[in-house]
Design an enzyme around this catalytic site. Sequence first.
Site, PDB file in Angstrom:
ATOM      1  N   ASP A  32       4.488  -7.233  10.007  1.00  0.00           N
ATOM      2  CA  ASP A  32       5.476  -6.499  10.801  1.00  0.00           C
ATOM      3  C   ASP A  32       6.393  -7.515  11.463  1.00  0.00           C
ATOM      4  OD1 ASP A  32       4.225  -4.207  10.090  1.00  0.00           O
ATOM      5  OD2 ASP A  32       3.255  -3.850  12.023  1.00  0.00           O
ATOM      6  N   ASP A 151       4.072   8.504   4.770  1.00  0.00           N
ATOM      7  CA  ASP A 151       3.104   8.586   5.862  1.00  0.00           C
ATOM      8  C   ASP A 151       2.522   9.996   5.844  1.00  0.00           C
ATOM      9  OD1 ASP A 151       3.832   6.027   6.518  1.00  0.00           O
ATOM     10  OD2 ASP A 151       5.141   6.601   8.183  1.00  0.00           O
TER      11      ASP A 151
END
Lengths: 276, 216
Positions: A32, A151
Site C-alpha cells: 500500500d 471487493d
Amino acid sequence: MSPTGMDPAAAVRTAGDALGDAIYRRVIPCLDVTDGRVVKGIEFVDLRDAGDPVELAAFYNAEGADELVFLDITASSDSRKTMLDVIERTSDQLFIPLTVGGGVRATKDMHELLRAGADKVSINTAAIAEPSLIDAGADLFGKQCIVVAIDARREPDGSGWGVYTHGGRRPAGLDAVAWAAEAAKRGAGEILLTSMDRDGTRDGYDLALLEEISRACDVPVIASGGAGNLDHLVEALAPGRADAVLAASIFHFREYRVNEAKRHLAANGIPVRLPR
Amino acid sequence: MTPNAEPVIAVVDHGAGNLRSITRAIQAAGARPVITTDPAAIVAADGIILPGVGAACAAMNRLDDLALTDLLRERVAAGVPFLGVCLGMQLLFGHQEEGDTNGLGVLRGRVRMLRPGVKIPQIGWNTVRATGDGPLGAAGSEGDFYFVHSFVVDDADPADIAGVTRYGEVFPSVVTHGAVWGMQFHPEKSSDAGLKLVNAWVDLVRNTEAGKAGAA
C-alpha cells in the site's frame, strides 16, 4: 542433428515428456503506497528505508515473490504523479511483473501507468460505474493488462456475496459471482478477489467465495483478504480455488518470509517457483 | 576483430505497450536500445528486437502501415541478429489463427490458440526445458520464466526448437534459427533467469557485429 546427437524431433519429445503437468501458483506481496511511501513497511529485515517502495520491491524480488502489486491508497492527483515516479524507478531496477491499482478511472490513466513501467493495471470502482472501461482497456492494451479487483462481502441472508466499494462500506448492488463472470467476459485478464468479511481478520481466505468465483470465470483468480498463516495460503491455492494469493500483513510484519511461504506451499503439494 | 562494446539494438515500437522493461534489460546487458519505427534506424542497428503483447492482426497491420514488414524480413535474411519476444516471437512464423492473418513467415510453422482445458491466457511463471545445448544451457537443463499469452507456435521445424514448456500441452517456448531467436515468455519480466538470456542474445549481437567488421 542437435549438438547432443539426438534427432531434433526426438529431442523435443524427450524434453516435453520430462516436464510435469503442474501449473505454478503465484505468491504476490501487495504494497500500500501513499505519497510515494509504503504505508506498512516490513519490520523484520535490515533495510535502509523500509518505507521506500523500490527498496521493498527489490527485497521481495530477492525473496522469490512472483509478482508485485502496488496499491495507491490515496490516489489524489499529487499522489498519482508520485506513483508514476515510483513505478518508473521500480521498473528500472527490477525485472518482475508489476501491477498497479488505485484511482484508475479512464484508459488515459491506464496508459500512463503502463508507460511508466507497470505491466498490469487494476481497476475496481471505475469498472463498476462504467463496465465498458474493461472492454476499452482490453482492446487498447490486451486483456492480460487488465485486472478487475472485486471487493465482496457475504449477504446478511447468506444468499451469496455482494460487491462493495469504498472499503467495503457501500454496496454496489451487484452479485459478486455474476460481476466476476461479466468482468472476465468483457476482457479482464485476471480477477483480484478480496473478501471484505475476512480482510484484516487473519482467519483465512473465504474458500467458498473462491470456489464460486473460480467456477464462474475462466481467467485466473487472485485471492486476497484473511491470510493469517501459511496454511491459509495452502488452502486458498488448492485446485478449484485461487491461482495466486495476494498477501500484505503476513509478510510486512514479523511473521513470515516469502521464501518460507513458498517452501511451505511446495511441501504441501502446491506447485510454486523455487530458486534453482 | 574486437567485439562491438556497445551494440545498438532497435526495439521496434509497433504500439506494444510497456517497452521500458525490455529497454532497461538491454541496457543492463551493456547494449544501447533505440525505440523506433524508422526504417533507417532499424537498418543501421546491430540487432533488432520485436517485442509485443496484444493482437497479431493489429501488430501486422501496424508493421504494414509503417512499411516495416518487408524490411524486417530483409534484415533477417541479411543475418542481422533478431529477437522476437512473446507476440514478437509468434510473428516470426506464418499463419496466425488470431485474426486469420500472416506473420513475417521467416520461420517454418504457424500460430494457434492454446488448446482448451487450461485457463487462457496463461499468466504466470512456467518451466522451460532445453531440447539441446544452446542459449538455455545444456540439453535437459531447466529454468523458470514469466509467460503471458493465449497463442502458441505449432508445426515448427524441430531443429529450430531450443526449449519447450508444458501448459496443458507442450509448446515451443524458445526458438533459435541462426541469429534469429524467439522467446514466448518475457525475459524482461523473468528476473535473473530472463536477464541471462537477454545477455546471451546481446553477446550474439556483439560477435555478429565483430564478424561483420572483420569481413569488411
